[in-house]
Design a protein around this motif. Structure first.
Motif, mmCIF file in Angstrom:
data_model
loop_
_atom_site.group_PDB
_atom_site.id
_atom_site.type_symbol
_atom_site.label_atom_id
_atom_site.label_comp_id
_atom_site.label_asym_id
_atom_site.label_seq_id
_atom_site.Cartn_x
_atom_site.Cartn_y
_atom_site.Cartn_z
ATOM 1 N N VAL A 1 0.839 -1.195 0.000
ATOM 2 C CA VAL A 1 0.000 0.000 0.000
ATOM 3 C C VAL A 1 0.881 1.256 0.000
ATOM 4 O O VAL A 1 1.998 1.247 0.552
ATOM 5 C CB VAL A 1 -0.950 0.003 1.224
ATOM 6 C CG1 VAL A 1 -0.172 0.193 2.526
ATOM 7 C CG2 VAL A 1 -2.011 1.071 1.085
ATOM 8 N N THR A 2 0.376 2.287 -0.662
ATOM 9 C CA THR A 2 1.055 3.589 -0.654
ATOM 10 C C THR A 2 0.077 4.644 -0.162
ATOM 11 O O THR A 2 -1.026 4.772 -0.694
ATOM 12 C CB THR A 2 1.551 3.978 -2.057
ATOM 13 O OG1 THR A 2 2.518 3.025 -2.495
ATOM 14 C CG2 THR A 2 2.187 5.366 -2.036
ATOM 15 N N LEU A 3 0.468 5.365 0.861
ATOM 16 C CA LEU A 3 -0.327 6.461 1.401
ATOM 17 C C LEU A 3 0.384 7.771 1.093
ATOM 18 O O LEU A 3 1.608 7.845 1.115
ATOM 19 C CB LEU A 3 -0.491 6.293 2.924
ATOM 20 C CG LEU A 3 -0.949 4.922 3.424
ATOM 21 C CD1 LEU A 3 -1.099 4.939 4.941
ATOM 22 C CD2 LEU A 3 -2.226 4.490 2.748
ATOM 23 N N VAL B 1 3.980 0.534 2.585
ATOM 24 C CA VAL B 1 4.057 -0.640 3.455
ATOM 25 C C VAL B 1 3.946 -1.882 2.573
ATOM 26 O O VAL B 1 2.963 -2.031 1.830
ATOM 27 C CB VAL B 1 2.940 -0.658 4.515
ATOM 28 C CG1 VAL B 1 3.182 -1.818 5.494
ATOM 29 C CG2 VAL B 1 2.878 0.662 5.265
ATOM 30 N N ASN B 2 4.957 -2.726 2.627
ATOM 31 C CA ASN B 2 4.956 -3.974 1.860
ATOM 32 C C ASN B 2 4.509 -5.136 2.727
ATOM 33 O O ASN B 2 4.541 -5.061 3.962
ATOM 34 C CB ASN B 2 6.381 -4.271 1.353
ATOM 35 C CG ASN B 2 6.843 -3.257 0.328
ATOM 36 O OD1 ASN B 2 6.063 -2.801 -0.500
ATOM 37 N ND2 ASN B 2 8.105 -2.880 0.400
ATOM 38 N N PHE C 1 8.513 7.244 11.081
ATOM 39 C CA PHE C 1 9.752 7.907 10.640
ATOM 40 C C PHE C 1 9.469 9.355 10.294
ATOM 41 O O PHE C 1 8.326 9.797 10.261
ATOM 42 C CB PHE C 1 10.425 7.199 9.452
ATOM 43 C CG PHE C 1 9.517 6.767 8.333
ATOM 44 C CD1 PHE C 1 8.702 7.656 7.673
ATOM 45 C CD2 PHE C 1 9.514 5.445 7.926
ATOM 46 C CE1 PHE C 1 7.878 7.244 6.648
ATOM 47 C CE2 PHE C 1 8.698 5.022 6.892
ATOM 48 C CZ PHE C 1 7.880 5.921 6.253
ATOM 49 N N GLN C 2 10.572 10.068 10.049
ATOM 50 C CA GLN C 2 10.499 11.488 9.725
ATOM 51 C C GLN C 2 11.410 11.778 8.539
ATOM 52 O O GLN C 2 12.503 11.210 8.430
ATOM 53 C CB GLN C 2 10.939 12.323 10.929
ATOM 54 C CG GLN C 2 10.894 13.815 10.715
ATOM 55 C CD GLN C 2 11.365 14.562 11.953
ATOM 56 O OE1 GLN C 2 12.529 14.900 12.110
ATOM 57 N NE2 GLN C 2 10.439 14.820 12.860
ATOM 58 N N TYR C 3 10.964 12.679 7.681
ATOM 59 C CA TYR C 3 11.761 13.136 6.556
ATOM 60 C C TYR C 3 11.995 14.635 6.672
ATOM 61 O O TYR C 3 11.078 15.395 6.993
ATOM 62 C CB TYR C 3 11.062 12.810 5.229
ATOM 63 C CG TYR C 3 11.279 11.385 4.821
ATOM 64 C CD1 TYR C 3 10.499 10.365 5.369
ATOM 65 C CD2 TYR C 3 12.291 11.032 3.928
ATOM 66 C CE1 TYR C 3 10.710 9.053 5.021
ATOM 67 C CE2 TYR C 3 12.503 9.720 3.574
ATOM 68 C CZ TYR C 3 11.714 8.734 4.126
ATOM 69 O OH TYR C 3 11.931 7.421 3.790
ATOM 70 N N PHE D 1 8.215 -0.950 6.140
ATOM 71 C CA PHE D 1 7.664 0.405 6.185
ATOM 72 C C PHE D 1 8.741 1.340 5.617
ATOM 73 O O PHE D 1 9.840 1.446 6.195
ATOM 74 C CB PHE D 1 7.334 0.835 7.617
ATOM 75 C CG PHE D 1 6.098 0.200 8.184
ATOM 76 C CD1 PHE D 1 6.118 -1.107 8.643
ATOM 77 C CD2 PHE D 1 4.911 0.908 8.264
ATOM 78 C CE1 PHE D 1 4.979 -1.703 9.174
ATOM 79 C CE2 PHE D 1 3.767 0.331 8.793
ATOM 80 C CZ PHE D 1 3.802 -0.978 9.247
ATOM 81 N N SER D 2 8.435 1.967 4.503
ATOM 82 C CA SER D 2 9.412 2.864 3.894
ATOM 83 C C SER D 2 8.707 4.131 3.437
ATOM 84 O O SER D 2 7.470 4.178 3.364
ATOM 85 C CB SER D 2 10.108 2.194 2.705
ATOM 86 O OG SER D 2 9.171 1.890 1.696
#
Lengths: 112, 111
Positions: free
Chosen positions: B19-21, B78-79, B47-49, B64-65
């Motif tokens: 899924v991609t959010l 999320v894979n 996480f934070q970017y 989770f990336s």
């Protein structure tokens, strides 16, 4: 893991009364923030108090911070039914990047 | 001044899928943080970017990336979805040292 813990977990009051929520945390902080969340949706930022501040006001909200006791309190005066929500404290931890860690929340119910 | 927008608002996926959010940042904010919130719990930091680089990570597995784009919008991927990944996913943008502006969240259900 949770950095902060709110107390009480749940609070029910009559409209017009004051509501006080407490937060304790474990490590040194840059600042502490309070958020409100309605019905499991997005959080709304209420107030930020920096580690060198002891008290801050915003409308009907008053926040205190005691860094020696690693604790904070949020007071909502003259509560309204619309204040019914979950309230979270969040700490911006000293060192490294800005990492804001949330507590477990206080569920406030204001009865009309 | 625009707020933070998350899409989609609701999503149902099957275990094992990906899924991609998505999240847009508030104007002027260069930092995006993602949180997972299970029912009845406080948000947990994923996480934070900051300026397109991962700036910090919580206790979440590598499946989770994320990404942050030049306009400071962001994606959470999320894979190999698991049932326990069912939660409200919250995105928040900020400027270092200031409070967070949250989106309304994406409710992910894994069946």
């Amino acid at each position: 893991s949770q950095q902060g813990e709110e107390d009480p977990q749940a609070l029910s009051i009559q409209e017009g009364e004051n509501a006080t929520m407490n937060c304790s945390y474990k490590t040194s902080i840059n600042n502490l923030q309070w958020y409100r969340q309605n019905s499991g949706r997005g959080l709304v930022h209420l107030i930020l108090i920096r580690s060198n501040e002891r008290e801050k006001h915003s409308g009907r909200l008053r926040v205190t911070l005691d860094t020696s006791k690693k604790s904070s309190s949020l007071l909502i005066t003259a509560s309204r039914a619309a204040d019914t929500a979950s309230y979270f404290c969040a700490t911006d931890v000293t060192g490294g990047y800005q990492k804001v860690t949330f507590g477990t929340g206080t569920k406030l119910q204001v009865i009309p | 001044e625009t707020g933070v927008t998350q899409s989609p608002t609701h999503l149902i996926k099957t275990r094992g899928q990906q899924v991609t959010l998505r999240c847009s940042s508030q104007s002027g904010h260069n930092t995006v943080s993602w949180y997972q919130q299970a029912l009845g719990q406080g948000p947990q930091f994923i996480f934070q970017y900051y300026r397109e680089e991962e700036n910090g990570r919580g206790n979440f597995p590598p499946r989770f990336s994320g990404l942050q784009f030049p306009n400071y919008s962001s994606e959470l991927n999320v894979n190999a979805l698991e049932l326990d990944d069912s939660a409200l996913y919250l995105c928040a943008s900020s400027y270092p040292g200031d409070g967070y502006t949250f989106g309304s969240g994406t409710r992910l259900t894994v069946v």
